[in-house]
Motif scaffolding. Structure first.
Motif, short mmCIF file in Angstrom:
data_model
loop_
_atom_site.label_atom_id
_atom_site.label_comp_id
_atom_site.label_asym_id
_atom_site.label_seq_id
_atom_site.Cartn_x
_atom_site.Cartn_y
_atom_site.Cartn_z
N THR A 1 0.83 -1.21 0.00
CA THR A 1 0.00 0.00 0.00
C THR A 1 0.86 1.25 0.00
O THR A 1 1.91 1.32 0.64
CB THR A 1 -0.94 0.04 1.22
N LEU A 2 0.37 2.25 -0.74
CA LEU A 2 1.09 3.52 -0.86
C LEU A 2 1.14 4.24 0.48
O LEU A 2 1.98 5.13 0.67
CB LEU A 2 0.40 4.38 -1.92
N ALA A 3 0.27 3.84 1.42
CA ALA A 3 0.27 4.49 2.73
C ALA A 3 1.51 4.11 3.54
O ALA A 3 1.88 4.83 4.47
CB ALA A 3 -0.99 4.08 3.49
N ASP A 4 2.16 2.97 3.20
CA ASP A 4 3.35 2.56 3.95
C ASP A 4 4.57 3.32 3.42
O ASP A 4 4.96 3.15 2.25
CB ASP A 4 3.58 1.05 3.80
N LYS A 5 5.16 4.11 4.29
CA LYS A 5 6.32 4.93 3.89
C LYS A 5 7.49 4.02 3.48
O LYS A 5 7.78 3.04 4.16
CB LYS A 5 6.75 5.80 5.08
N GLY A 6 8.10 4.34 2.36
CA GLY A 6 9.28 3.57 1.93
C GLY A 6 8.92 2.31 1.17
O GLY A 6 9.81 1.55 0.79
N ALA A 7 7.60 2.09 0.95
CA ALA A 7 7.19 0.87 0.23
C ALA A 7 6.77 1.22 -1.21
O ALA A 7 6.69 2.38 -1.58
CB ALA A 7 6.04 0.21 0.97
N CYS A 8 6.50 0.20 -1.97
CA CYS A 8 5.95 0.28 -3.34
C CYS A 8 6.95 0.82 -4.35
O CYS A 8 8.02 0.27 -4.50
CB CYS A 8 4.64 1.06 -3.35
N PHE A 9 6.54 1.91 -5.06
CA PHE A 9 7.27 2.36 -6.26
C PHE A 9 8.70 2.84 -6.01
O PHE A 9 8.96 3.59 -5.06
CB PHE A 9 6.55 3.55 -6.88
N GLY A 10 9.57 2.46 -6.89
CA GLY A 10 10.86 3.14 -7.04
C GLY A 10 11.96 2.75 -6.08
O GLY A 10 13.07 2.47 -6.50
N GLY A 11 11.68 2.72 -4.79
CA GLY A 11 12.74 2.50 -3.79
C GLY A 11 13.23 1.07 -3.74
O GLY A 11 12.81 0.21 -4.53
N ASP A 12 14.13 0.82 -2.81
CA ASP A 12 14.72 -0.53 -2.70
C ASP A 12 13.98 -1.41 -1.71
O ASP A 12 14.34 -2.57 -1.54
CB ASP A 12 16.20 -0.41 -2.27
N ASN A 13 12.98 -0.85 -1.01
CA ASN A 13 12.28 -1.62 0.02
C ASN A 13 10.80 -1.78 -0.31
O ASN A 13 10.25 -1.04 -1.12
CB ASN A 13 12.40 -0.92 1.38
N ASN A 14 10.19 -2.73 0.38
CA ASN A 14 8.74 -2.89 0.23
C ASN A 14 8.18 -3.53 1.50
O ASN A 14 8.90 -4.17 2.27
CB ASN A 14 8.40 -3.74 -1.00
N LYS A 15 6.90 -3.32 1.70
CA LYS A 15 6.23 -3.93 2.86
C LYS A 15 4.98 -4.59 2.32
O LYS A 15 4.16 -3.93 1.67
CB LYS A 15 5.86 -2.84 3.86
N VAL A 16 4.87 -5.90 2.52
CA VAL A 16 3.76 -6.62 1.89
C VAL A 16 3.00 -7.49 2.88
O VAL A 16 3.52 -7.85 3.94
CB VAL A 16 4.26 -7.52 0.71
N THR A 17 1.77 -7.77 2.48
CA THR A 17 0.96 -8.79 3.17
C THR A 17 0.52 -9.78 2.11
O THR A 17 0.03 -9.37 1.05
CB THR A 17 -0.30 -8.14 3.80
N ILE A 18 0.74 -11.06 2.37
CA ILE A 18 0.30 -12.07 1.40
C ILE A 18 -1.02 -12.66 1.88
O ILE A 18 -1.16 -13.04 3.06
CB ILE A 18 1.36 -13.18 1.21
N ILE A 19 -2.00 -12.68 0.99
CA ILE A 19 -3.33 -13.21 1.33
C ILE A 19 -3.65 -14.36 0.38
O ILE A 19 -3.45 -14.24 -0.84
CB ILE A 19 -4.41 -12.12 1.18
N ASN A 20 -4.13 -15.48 0.93
CA ASN A 20 -4.45 -16.61 0.05
C ASN A 20 -5.97 -16.78 -0.12
O ASN A 20 -6.76 -16.01 0.45
CB ASN A 20 -3.77 -17.90 0.53
N GLN A 21 -6.36 -17.78 -0.89
CA GLN A 21 -7.77 -18.01 -1.22
C GLN A 21 -8.62 -18.28 0.01
O GLN A 21 -9.83 -18.06 -0.01
CB GLN A 21 -7.87 -19.22 -2.17
#
Ligand code: PMT
Length: 399
Positions: free
Chosen positions: A351-371
């Motif tokens: 989510t774009l709300a997480d600072k330092g995550a998503c586009f462009g940078g070297d880091n990301n913060k994710v949640t994996i959700i299954n079926q």
């Protein structure tokens, strides 16, 4: 990481032979025992004295030592090794290996080797793209040998192009991957999409987005490091994959990405859709540059295909299809909706709300959700580490 690994380093007659000295030193530094076999023309480029000083072992060139008559058994050597690396590999040695021309100690040992063989070509660009070299390299691949693709740059001839032997550190890293991660995904074919898409308005303008490709490329490299054969369908980005077994397919628009993804998904075991695909494209393309008139300009946009959803509709039972959800609000709810609508096995929410995550940078913060709605929440990490989490998650699904 290469502790106690027994490695035969084959050196052939190329200007890049000097790099083999660095390679030998780096292998030893990483704990390997190295036996060098050099071809007669290899000796014209680097002296065996230098090499044996580095490895602490006599360098083997001939079938026997002239003054003592000592016989060097190619069969014993071939059985001794945990891996064989031919670096640099000239067009001539590649041709001999491909066709079983055992007229020197190196190729003879290659034919006896039971261990995995890595080949790092080094030659001029025209030699590298000659159909006979291409055929020979393809033959080596078909024998199960690993080709360490040469890089592009200034060549000994003064020309610029593909043909430079890969750097010793990269070769060591590749071997390290090979031995440490094992072959968990050997034989698996993986499709990854990455980067943005560009939707052309006129010859100078397009609709695009901020995706750098870093997340998708890290995923491709992480799968490749586990032995998978990866096809990376990439929108326009300025980065390269670090892994030799990632095959990159360049596309520009969503429609081109869709065509390529459909083609490779048909033969894939696993697909991860990380590209930031434009949902809309201009209805009309202007062949001439649109001129400024002072008036408002109306662009009519038409929907692009939803690539992940298309793959989800044709997904076979044994295939795994994962997607990303890039959200600005109601992340979980939107991600679950996308997971269902696109028939994904799991979705990676960022989510774009997480600072330092998503586009462009070297880091990301994710949640994996299954079926089943189960969630794994991960902290902010490097994109390389996130990619490894995704690979581990996938491996656990297919176990
Ligand atoms: O490239 P980086 O700078 O490293 O940034 C990484 C990233 C933020 C781009 C990446 O982590 C990411 O979130 N990628 C997905 C972006 C996106 O398009 O999300 P979405 O929620 O709009 O799409 C959902 C899924 O459908 C995605 O798997 C997407 O690839 C796919 N999709 C979307 C639209 C479309 N027309 N076709 C698709 O296949």
């Amino acid at each position: 990481m290469l502790i106690n690994k027994r490695i035969i380093l084959g050196i052939t007659g190329s200007i890049a032979a000097y790099k083999a000295a660095y390679l030998a030193r780096a292998l030893i530094k990483n704990g390997a025992e190295v036996q060098i076999i050099i071809t007669p023309s290899g000796k014209e480029f680097i002296t065996p004295v230098t090499l044996s000083a580095l490895t602490g072992k006599p360098v083997i060139c001939d079938f026997f030592t002239a003054n003592t008559g000592e016989w060097h058994s190619h069969v014993d050597l071939g059985l001794w090794a945990d891996a064989m690396i031919i670096a640099p590999a000239t067009a001539s040695t590649i041709a001999k290996m491909a066709n079983g021309v055992a007229d020197n100690m190196l190729v003879t040992t290659y034919l006896s080797a039971k261990a995995p063989v890595f080949v790092a070509p080094a030659m001029d660009l025209d030699m590298f793209r000659h159909p006979s070299t291409i055929n020979n390299i393809n033959k080596l691949r078909s024998y199960g040998n690993y080709i360490i693709e040469p890089t592009t740059g200034k060549l000994a001839s003064g020309l610029d192009g593909k043909g430079r032997m890969e750097e010793p550190e990269k070769i060591v890293a590749l071997l390290d991957d090979f031995f440490s991660k094992g072959r968990l995904l050997a034989g698996k074919k993986v499709l990854v999409t990455a980067g943005p898409t560009y939707e052309k308005i006129d010859p100078v303008r397009f609709i695009g987005n901020y995706s750098s490709g870093k997340m998708g490329y890290a995923i491709a490299d992480a799968f490749a490091a586990c032995g998978a054969e990866v096809t990376l369908v990439s929108g326009p980005v300025n980065i390269e994959s670090a892994h030799h077994s990632v095959t990159r397919v360049n596309v520009e628009s969503a429609r081109q990405m869709c065509t390529a993804a459909e083609e490779y998904f048909a033969v894939a075991d696993i697909a991860v859709m990380c590209a930031a695909v434009a949902d809309f494209a201009p209805r009309d393309y202007s062949a001439g540059k649109i001129k400024r008139t002072g008036e408002d300009l109306m662009l009519q946009l038409v929907p692009n295909p939803d690539i992940a959803a298309k793959l989800g509709r044709v997904k076979r039972k044994e295939q795994i299809l994962a997607g990303f959800a890039l959200e600005s609000e109601n992340g979980e709810e939107n991600a679950v909706r996308k997971l269902k609508n696109k028939n994904l096995d799991f979705i990676i929410l960022n989510t774009l709300a997480d600072k330092g995550a998503c586009f462009g940078g070297d880091n990301n913060k994710v949640t994996i959700i299954n079926q089943l709605g189960e969630q794994e929440v991960y902290p902010l990490k490097s994109k390389a580490a996130v990619a490894q989490d995704i690979v581990v998650y996938t491996i656990n699904l297919i176990k």
